[in-house]
Design an enzyme around this catalytic site. Sequence first.
Site, mmCIF file in Angstrom:
data_model
loop_
_atom_site.group_PDB
_atom_site.id
_atom_site.type_symbol
_atom_site.label_atom_id
_atom_site.label_comp_id
_atom_site.label_asym_id
_atom_site.label_seq_id
_atom_site.Cartn_x
_atom_site.Cartn_y
_atom_site.Cartn_z
ATOM 1 C CB SER A 137 -0.898 0.020 1.234
ATOM 2 O OG SER A 137 -1.597 1.252 1.335
ATOM 3 C CE1 TYR A 150 -3.613 -2.179 5.393
ATOM 4 C CE2 TYR A 150 -3.086 0.037 4.624
ATOM 5 C CZ TYR A 150 -3.415 -1.289 4.350
ATOM 6 O OH TYR A 150 -3.537 -1.713 3.046
#
Length: 245
Positions: A137, A150
């Site tokens: 990501s 995250y």
Amino acid sequence: MRVIVLGATSAIAEATARLYALEGADLLLVGRQEGKLEAIAADLKVRGASRVKTAVHDLAVSDDVRTRLAELVATLGGVDHVIVAYGILGDQNEAERSTEVAEDILRINFNSAAAWCLAVADLFETQARGSLVVVGSVAGDRGRRANYVYGSAKAGLAALVEGISHRFASNGPRAAIVKPGPTITPMTDGMKRKGALWATPEQIATVVRRAADGKGPVFYAPARWRLIMLIIRNLPTAIFNRMSI
């Protein structure tokens, strides 16, 4: 071509598997939801896959990963590509208040994924060929208030995959990390998913498939995120801290 998809019920993984099916690949889909795995398998067969098998397994449980990987490879009769495409976004606010929640986000997105990546790396090094592609990501490129737990897991995963790529530099296999920007998937339900920065799983899948055969360990998806994140990474802290992102 024989392909193992870890986290095959994710939207990006399913879209990627469809691209492999169009090439007539042999596929092994691994995930927790048996019914969904079987439904995806049936669809892939219609789309042209030579063979589709499924395996029900909780990938976040990283005990004895190497033995489990060997079983998966034996089921498929060998492997050429491995796609690692599972993870959770989690709730940042809850993670800040609960060590257990934070640990779950880190365990699933980094610890378990790292264990699978290292097991695959050993296998590919032994057979002197193969492509490992991991879905990361852009959140890992710079910590921000909305999702830094995250993001930290994805940052660690990117460093790991880049290291594996360096390890492979002179002996045949390859490894790549694909860094999507915001993507319209079940993971992002509830967010305001409008605007030019949002992508579809199919757009990300195209990059994942290209990464399996391409050069370089890092691929942004879509490609415009390379420039966007270059700018964000180099913003002065004072300016970055005033941004509502």
